[in-house]
Design a protein around this motif. Structure first.
Motif, PDB file in Angstrom:
ATOM      1  N   VAL A  66      -4.934  -2.790  -3.319  1.00  0.00           N
ATOM      2  CA  VAL A  66      -5.910  -3.833  -3.644  1.00  0.00           C
ATOM      3  C   VAL A  66      -7.235  -3.505  -2.953  1.00  0.00           C
ATOM      4  CG1 VAL A  66      -4.159  -5.662  -3.842  1.00  0.00           C
ATOM      5  CG2 VAL A  66      -5.278  -5.281  -1.647  1.00  0.00           C
ATOM      6  N   THR A  67      -8.323  -3.970  -3.539  1.00  0.00           N
ATOM      7  CA  THR A  67      -9.591  -3.924  -2.806  1.00  0.00           C
ATOM      8  C   THR A  67      -9.768  -5.267  -2.117  1.00  0.00           C
ATOM      9  OG1 THR A  67     -10.733  -4.558  -4.852  1.00  0.00           O
ATOM     10  CG2 THR A  67     -10.762  -2.223  -4.265  1.00  0.00           C
ATOM     11  N   THR A  68     -10.574  -5.269  -1.080  1.00  0.00           N
ATOM     12  CA  THR A  68     -10.646  -6.459  -0.230  1.00  0.00           C
ATOM     13  C   THR A  68     -11.876  -7.325  -0.489  1.00  0.00           C
ATOM     14  OG1 THR A  68     -11.836  -5.207   1.455  1.00  0.00           O
ATOM     15  CG2 THR A  68      -9.421  -5.283   1.638  1.00  0.00           C
ATOM     16  N   GLY A  69     -12.869  -6.770  -1.189  1.00  0.00           N
ATOM     17  CA  GLY A  69     -14.124  -7.501  -1.346  1.00  0.00           C
ATOM     18  C   GLY A  69     -14.963  -7.445  -0.081  1.00  0.00           C
ATOM     19  N   GLU A  70     -14.507  -6.653   0.885  1.00  0.00           N
ATOM     20  CA  GLU A  70     -15.265  -6.489   2.134  1.00  0.00           C
ATOM     21  C   GLU A  70     -15.657  -5.026   2.276  1.00  0.00           C
ATOM     22  OE1 GLU A  70     -12.737  -7.865   5.286  1.00  0.00           O
ATOM     23  OE2 GLU A  70     -12.714  -9.923   4.530  1.00  0.00           O
ATOM     24  N   ARG A  71     -16.650  -4.787   3.110  1.00  0.00           N
ATOM     25  CA  ARG A  71     -17.068  -3.402   3.370  1.00  0.00           C
ATOM     26  C   ARG A  71     -16.513  -2.971   4.720  1.00  0.00           C
ATOM     27  NH1 ARG A  71     -20.020  -0.513  -0.502  1.00  0.00           N
ATOM     28  NH2 ARG A  71     -19.636  -1.946  -2.214  1.00  0.00           N
ATOM     29  N   VAL A  72     -16.201  -1.689   4.827  1.00  0.00           N
ATOM     30  CA  VAL A  72     -15.845  -1.161   6.146  1.00  0.00           C
ATOM     31  C   VAL A  72     -16.948  -0.194   6.563  1.00  0.00           C
ATOM     32  CG1 VAL A  72     -13.361  -1.451   5.864  1.00  0.00           C
ATOM     33  CG2 VAL A  72     -14.421   0.684   5.148  1.00  0.00           C
ATOM     34  N   ILE A  73     -17.142  -0.114   7.863  1.00  0.00           N
ATOM     35  CA  ILE A  73     -18.204   0.751   8.375  1.00  0.00           C
ATOM     36  C   ILE A  73     -17.583   2.087   8.790  1.00  0.00           C
ATOM     37  CG2 ILE A  73     -20.066   0.973  10.078  1.00  0.00           C
ATOM     38  CD1 ILE A  73     -19.753  -2.145  10.428  1.00  0.00           C
ATOM     39  N   ARG A  74     -17.927   3.136   8.093  1.00  0.00           N
ATOM     40  CA  ARG A  74     -17.534   4.480   8.510  1.00  0.00           C
ATOM     41  C   ARG A  74     -18.832   5.238   8.758  1.00  0.00           C
ATOM     42  NH1 ARG A  74     -13.753   1.807   9.384  1.00  0.00           N
ATOM     43  NH2 ARG A  74     -11.660   1.963   8.531  1.00  0.00           N
ATOM     44  N   GLU A  75     -18.972   6.475   8.209  1.00  0.00           N
ATOM     45  CA  GLU A  75     -20.295   7.112   8.339  1.00  0.00           C
ATOM     46  C   GLU A  75     -21.315   6.291   7.540  1.00  0.00           C
ATOM     47  OE1 GLU A  75     -17.640   9.344   7.349  1.00  0.00           O
ATOM     48  OE2 GLU A  75     -17.307   9.880   9.447  1.00  0.00           O
ATOM     49  N   THR A  76     -20.809   5.699   6.448  1.00  0.00           N
ATOM     50  CA  THR A  76     -21.625   4.783   5.649  1.00  0.00           C
ATOM     51  C   THR A  76     -20.805   3.505   5.450  1.00  0.00           C
ATOM     52  OG1 THR A  76     -20.668   5.749   3.653  1.00  0.00           O
ATOM     53  CG2 THR A  76     -22.788   6.642   4.369  1.00  0.00           C
ATOM     54  N   MET A  77     -21.366   2.538   4.742  1.00  0.00           N
ATOM     55  CA  MET A  77     -20.600   1.351   4.380  1.00  0.00           C
ATOM     56  C   MET A  77     -19.771   1.676   3.143  1.00  0.00           C
ATOM     57  SD  MET A  77     -21.416  -1.174   6.426  1.00  0.00           S
ATOM     58  CE  MET A  77     -21.527  -2.814   5.697  1.00  0.00           C
ATOM     59  N   LEU A  78     -18.490   1.357   3.196  1.00  0.00           N
ATOM     60  CA  LEU A  78     -17.614   1.703   2.079  1.00  0.00           C
ATOM     61  C   LEU A  78     -16.788   0.498   1.678  1.00  0.00           C
ATOM     62  CD1 LEU A  78     -16.307   5.097   3.516  1.00  0.00           C
ATOM     63  CD2 LEU A  78     -17.817   4.827   1.531  1.00  0.00           C
ATOM     64  N   PRO A  79     -16.382   0.419   0.411  1.00  0.00           N
ATOM     65  CA  PRO A  79     -15.502  -0.692   0.030  1.00  0.00           C
ATOM     66  C   PRO A  79     -14.158  -0.577   0.752  1.00  0.00           C
ATOM     67  CG  PRO A  79     -15.847   0.839  -1.823  1.00  0.00           C
ATOM     68  CD  PRO A  79     -16.741   1.294  -0.708  1.00  0.00           C
ATOM     69  N   GLY A  80     -13.633  -1.720   1.160  1.00  0.00           N
ATOM     70  CA  GLY A  80     -12.359  -1.747   1.856  1.00  0.00           C
ATOM     71  C   GLY A  80     -11.203  -1.915   0.879  1.00  0.00           C
ATOM     72  N   ALA A  81     -10.017  -1.467   1.307  1.00  0.00           N
ATOM     73  CA  ALA A  81      -8.828  -1.590   0.464  1.00  0.00           C
ATOM     74  C   ALA A  81      -7.593  -1.684   1.349  1.00  0.00           C
ATOM     75  CB  ALA A  81      -8.722  -0.387  -0.474  1.00  0.00           C
ATOM     76  N   VAL A  82      -6.506  -2.135   0.760  1.00  0.00           N
ATOM     77  CA  VAL A  82      -5.228  -2.185   1.467  1.00  0.00           C
ATOM     78  C   VAL A  82      -4.190  -1.496   0.593  1.00  0.00           C
ATOM     79  CG1 VAL A  82      -3.419  -3.666   2.442  1.00  0.00           C
ATOM     80  CG2 VAL A  82      -5.821  -4.397   2.561  1.00  0.00           C
ATOM     81  N   LEU A  83      -3.408  -0.627   1.213  1.00  0.00           N
ATOM     82  CA  LEU A  83      -2.315   0.045   0.515  1.00  0.00           C
ATOM     83  C   LEU A  83      -0.999  -0.584   0.942  1.00  0.00           C
ATOM     84  CD1 LEU A  83      -1.399   2.590  -1.228  1.00  0.00           C
ATOM     85  CD2 LEU A  83      -1.000   3.690   0.970  1.00  0.00           C
ATOM     86  N   ALA A  84      -0.181  -0.990  -0.024  1.00  0.00           N
ATOM     87  CA  ALA A  84       1.178  -1.420   0.304  1.00  0.00           C
ATOM     88  C   ALA A  84       2.059  -0.189   0.234  1.00  0.00           C
ATOM     89  CB  ALA A  84       1.660  -2.486  -0.664  1.00  0.00           C
ATOM     90  N   ARG A  85       2.568   0.205   1.382  1.00  0.00           N
ATOM     91  CA  ARG A  85       3.306   1.463   1.486  1.00  0.00           C
ATOM     92  C   ARG A  85       4.784   1.187   1.723  1.00  0.00           C
ATOM     93  NH1 ARG A  85       1.350   5.950   5.804  1.00  0.00           N
ATOM     94  NH2 ARG A  85       2.070   4.489   7.380  1.00  0.00           N
ATOM     95  N   VAL A  86       5.613   1.979   1.083  1.00  0.00           N
ATOM     96  CA  VAL A  86       7.057   1.829   1.219  1.00  0.00           C
ATOM     97  C   VAL A  86       7.616   3.103   1.841  1.00  0.00           C
ATOM     98  CG1 VAL A  86       9.217   1.597  -0.082  1.00  0.00           C
ATOM     99  CG2 VAL A  86       7.204   0.257  -0.752  1.00  0.00           C
ATOM    100  N   ALA A  87       8.504   2.943   2.809  1.00  0.00           N
ATOM    101  CA  ALA A  87       9.097   4.107   3.470  1.00  0.00           C
ATOM    102  C   ALA A  87      10.560   3.816   3.780  1.00  0.00           C
ATOM    103  CB  ALA A  87       8.353   4.415   4.772  1.00  0.00           C
ATOM    104  N   SER A  88      11.350   4.875   3.910  1.00  0.00           N
ATOM    105  CA  SER A  88      12.726   4.701   4.401  1.00  0.00           C
ATOM    106  C   SER A  88      12.694   4.021   5.749  1.00  0.00           C
ATOM    107  CB  SER A  88      13.415   6.046   4.576  1.00  0.00           C
ATOM    108  OG  SER A  88      13.705   6.594   3.356  1.00  0.00           O
ATOM    109  N   SER A  89      11.704   4.434   6.554  1.00  0.00           N
ATOM    110  CA  SER A  89      11.302   3.695   7.745  1.00  0.00           C
ATOM    111  C   SER A  89      10.014   4.339   8.215  1.00  0.00           C
ATOM    112  CB  SER A  89      12.347   3.747   8.869  1.00  0.00           C
ATOM    113  OG  SER A  89      12.208   4.923   9.640  1.00  0.00           O
ATOM    114  N   HIS A  90       9.328   3.664   9.096  1.00  0.00           N
ATOM    115  CA  HIS A  90       8.099   4.236   9.666  1.00  0.00           C
ATOM    116  C   HIS A  90       8.346   4.753  11.072  1.00  0.00           C
ATOM    117  CE1 HIS A  90       6.245   2.118   6.262  1.00  0.00           C
ATOM    118  NE2 HIS A  90       5.241   2.961   6.416  1.00  0.00           N
ATOM    119  N   ILE A  91       9.603   5.056  11.393  1.00  0.00           N
ATOM    120  CA  ILE A  91       9.928   5.535  12.737  1.00  0.00           C
ATOM    121  C   ILE A  91       9.564   7.012  12.834  1.00  0.00           C
ATOM    122  CG2 ILE A  91      11.761   5.798  14.446  1.00  0.00           C
ATOM    123  CD1 ILE A  91      13.206   3.483  12.861  1.00  0.00           C
TER     124      ILE A  91
END
Ligand code: AMP
Ligand code: MG
Length: 491
Positions: free
Chosen positions: A154-179
């Motif tokens: 999804v996109t967030t409708g917010e900007r994130v500050i990196r080298e420039t201002m960039l559109p923000g997003a969230v990834l829903a990630r699935v894993a066997s585990s994150h260990i």
């Protein structure tokens, strides 16, 4: 169907394993995409995920009733230097679901806001890296390589500050585990042997249940992780994948490819290739990956020493013995894979040299890794197809010198040529996520809010072994002006 039901085994571990923290809501969530087949595999309703309620969950604006959001603690060696505390600084584990096959799977929101582990980071992700991880992880899955998955973005409708201002997003990630190996290091580096013990028992129960029945469960656990990693890295090399940041905190104990940052696939075959902008010394170059994996596993073995034996020397000897299995397991998987790529179903002396000579000739002649092997599939059945293969070599005569040896070897193989070609086509992909295509997808989305190229590339990469003539242009290596020389971290 309503919202997914979570069951959080990790959140039942002792408090020091994680911090309880809810995602930080975002201004204006908008769905990019739901991975419907994966949702179904997880027993989730893709239509619900795409609904306003579902998108609110995917953006972190709403926490499902059964979820127990946490950020997990881990440490890690980053480029060889130990950092005692890293942890989920921009990812929040919503919880686990039991999938249709009965397997426990993590559902994590990457970019869901700050956590106690964020250090100076903002806890957010930019759209570009989210699309890159979505594309590359799903491409790896389609290639048949163990990996974390992308459930939605999804996109967030917010900007994130990196080298420039960039559109923000969230990834829903699935894993066997994150260990991670770094999760073990978190406890071991604090002298918390009880924590290592608890984590090891959790990992055995979750990923390697057979180890529980072994005479020495923790040695069996170490053996299993070593085998899984050795096989994984062989698979990477066989498709030309470069992870880019093989730190111990990016090394999954379940043996999945995890944390796609500045990763990339080879275009022309060059074992020294480094893409990552932060990998100044080429530590994580393509051909270094097996040695680095073994180094990372050595760090895991060190964490497990107190569990292997009471006597220090005996424990160390045990760890060394376990680690010695890495090279042969890797070699078998890698050489076996190369043989299959060359159409060799049987094993003969000289096969490794035949494959290695081809690779060296490719390296010396700037031959495209993926296209050369794909064209060899046709050349295996029809010498007329040699013309195409030759074209990938700066000096086509270099291929001419090698090809007769290959043909002679193929003549010793059982089975007919057409069947051999088809078997080869099923292991030599036509389509890999090439960097210049990913960059073009990201530019369209970020600069023009156009996600059609993203959708199209995903469609193509879902069937990497099919010819897909309508999409043939996605097979092309970059034109000189399209070459991507560096990739950048997701941060
Ligand atoms: P990575 O290099 O992406 O694997 O991340 C290394 C560490 O930095 C992990 O502990 C991450 O959680 C943390 N990190 C990376 N990016 C951010 C961010 N934007 N905000 C907070 N923490 C971050
Ligand atoms: Mg990481």
């Amino acid at each position: 169907m309503a919202q997914p039901v979570f069951d959080s085994a990790y959140a039942r571990l002792p408090d020091r394993f994680f911090a309880r923290v809810a995602p930080t809501p975002v201004a204006a969530p908008r769905l990019i995409r739901v991975n419907a087949p994966l949702a179904a595999e997880l027993g989730m309703d893709p239509d619900w995920l795409a609904s306003d309620e579902g998108v609110a969950v995917l953006a972190g604006n709403r926490v499902p009733e059964t979820a127990i959001p946490i950020a997990t603690a881990y440490a890690g060696h980053q480029f060889g230097g130990f950092v005692p505390q890293l942890g989920d600084g921009r990812a929040i584990l919503l919880g686990e679901v039991i999938d249709r096959g009965g397997t426990r799977r993590d559902v994590q929101l990457k970019g869901a806001g700050p956590t106690p582990f964020s250090r100076r980071g903002d806890g957010r992700a930019a759209l570009g890296p989210v699309l890159r991880e979505y594309l590359v992880s799903e491409a790896m899955q389609a290639l048949g390589i163990p990996t974390t998955r992308a459930l939605a973005a999804v996109t967030t409708g917010e900007r994130v500050i990196r080298e420039t201002m960039l559109p923000g997003a969230v990834l829903a990630r699935v894993a066997s585990s994150h260990i991670r190996v770094g999760t073990f290091q978190f406890f071991a580096s604090r002298g918390d042997v009880e924590g290592v013990h608890t984590l090891a028992d959790h990992v055995i129960a979750r990923h390697y249940p057979h180890a529980a029945d072994a005479e020495r469960p923790y040695r069996a656990l170490l053996d299993a992780v070593i085998r899984a990693q050795a096989k994984l890295i062989a698979r990477w090399l066989l498709v030309g994948f470069i992870h880019g940041v093989m730190n111990t905190d990016n090394t999954s104990v379940a043996g999945e490819t995890i944390d796609y940052g500045p990763c990339a696939f080879l275009d022309e075959y060059d074992p020294g290739t480094v893409f990552s902008s932060i990998d100044t010394y080429g530590r994580y170059a393509y051909a270094n990956q097996p040695a680095i994996a073994q180094w990372n596993l050595t760090r895991l073995a060190e964490c497990l020493l107190p569990l292997l034996a009471d006597d220090k020397d005996a424990a160390a000897a045990d760890a060394v013995e376990a680690l010695e299995a890495f090279a042969p397991v890797f070699e078998r998987a890698y050489q076996g894979g190369l043989r299959r790529k060359l159409g060799l179903a049987t094993e003969r002396n000289g096969d490794a040299a035949l494959a290695d000579d081809l690779l060296q000739t490719m390296a010396a002649n700037g031959a495209d890794f993926t296209l050369t092997f794909r064209a060899l599939c046709h050349a295996a059945a029809d010498e007329g197809a040699d013309a195409e293969v030759r074209g990938f070599f700066a000096d086509p005569a270099a291929y001419d010198a090698w090809a007769p040896r290959w043909r002679q070897r193929l003549a010793e193989e059982p089975g007919d040529a057409a069947a051999r070609r088809d078997t080869m086509l099923a292991v030599n992909p036509a389509f890999i996520p090439r960097n210049h295509h990913i960059e073009a997808v990201i530019r369209a989305a970020v600069d023009r809010d156009d996600f059609a190229p993203f959708e199209e590339l995903l469609t193509v990469l879902a069937k990497p072994y099919d010819a897909q003539p309508a999409f043939a242009r996605y097979m092309d290596p970059p034109a000189p002006q399209e070459r991507v020389l560096q990739t950048f971290c997701g941060t």
